[in-house]
Scaffold this active site. Structure first.
Site, PDB file in Angstrom:
ATOM      1  CB  CYS A  37       3.923   1.554  -2.484  1.00 36.01           C
ATOM      2  SG  CYS A  37       4.494   2.631  -3.788  1.00 36.01           S
ATOM      3  CB  CYS A  41       7.418   0.606  -1.467  1.00 42.59           C
ATOM      4  SG  CYS A  41       8.043   1.077  -3.103  1.00 42.59           S
ATOM      5  CB  CYS A  68       4.675   0.753  -6.778  1.00 37.60           C
ATOM      6  SG  CYS A  68       6.461   0.983  -6.692  1.00 37.60           S
ATOM      7  CB  CYS A  71       7.048  -2.377  -3.794  1.00 33.15           C
ATOM      8  SG  CYS A  71       5.472  -1.473  -3.886  1.00 33.15           S
TER       9      CYS A  71
END
Length: 195
Positions: A37, A41, A68, A71
């Protein structure tokens, strides 16, 4: 992109605060989910023991992590992201030095006016405000993890005078460094000198 001088603990605090100004400067990877991430995030935070940090997207992907979906760390969202990342990297790595807006603008190759406008638009603070934030973050880390005096911390993180350190600390933390440390003591947190 140049390397950023942050410890594991500092990066951990950044992800807990979902600080988007560090997006692209490092990535958070969760060992249990194999997902990586951005620092900003908003997904549920993993356990600290399950986290590792990578400075480069290629490194985290080579290690077998996937991006992810929330994000989208593989996508650059702003045309100014490189400029902001260069400035953030410079401010973090040179926080102890005297830095003027002109020096900073010269370092990244844009006018001071353009730099201040773009940086504030992307981060909601000016470069000077961001430098204060970096210094206060480093001061908090030292208050929590060492027994250094406030004066040593003041000069160690780049403030030129104790009065300015106390004023800026109070602006960001709504209390003095002494009160912050007393609160840590009351909560049972033991500061220990670390090398």
């Amino acid at each position: 992109m140049s390397s950023i001088d942050l410890s594991f603990e500092e990066m951990w605090k950044i992800i807990l605060n979902c600080d988007r100004t560090y997006d692209g400067l490092f990535f958070t990877a969760v060992k249990t989910t194999k997902i990586y991430c951005r620092p900003s995030c908003r997904s549920r935070k993993p356990k600290k023991k399950n986290v590792e940090f990578f400075l480069l997207k290629a490194e985290v992907e080579r290690a077998g992590y996937r991006a992810c979906k929330r994000c989208q760390p593989e996508v650059e969202h702003s045309p100014h992201v490189d400029l902001v990342q260069q400035v953030v990297t410079f401010l973090v790595n040179h926080a102890k030095e005297k830095i003027t807006l002109d020096d900073l603008a010269s370092h990244v190759g844009v006018s001071p006016f353009h730099l201040e406008r773009v940086f504030k638009q992307e981060t909601s603070v000016t470069p000077r405000g961001y430098l204060e934030k970096v210094r206060i973050g480093k001061a908090i880390f030292l208050l929590e993890n060492t027994s250094k005096t406030n004066l040593d911390i003041c000069y160690g993180v780049g403030f030129k005078s104790p009065s300015n350190f106390y004023k800026v600390f109070k602006k960001w933390m709504k209390q003095s460094p002494n009160d912050y440390r007393k609160e840590l003591s009351r909560s049972g947190y033991d500061a220990m000198e670390r090398p």
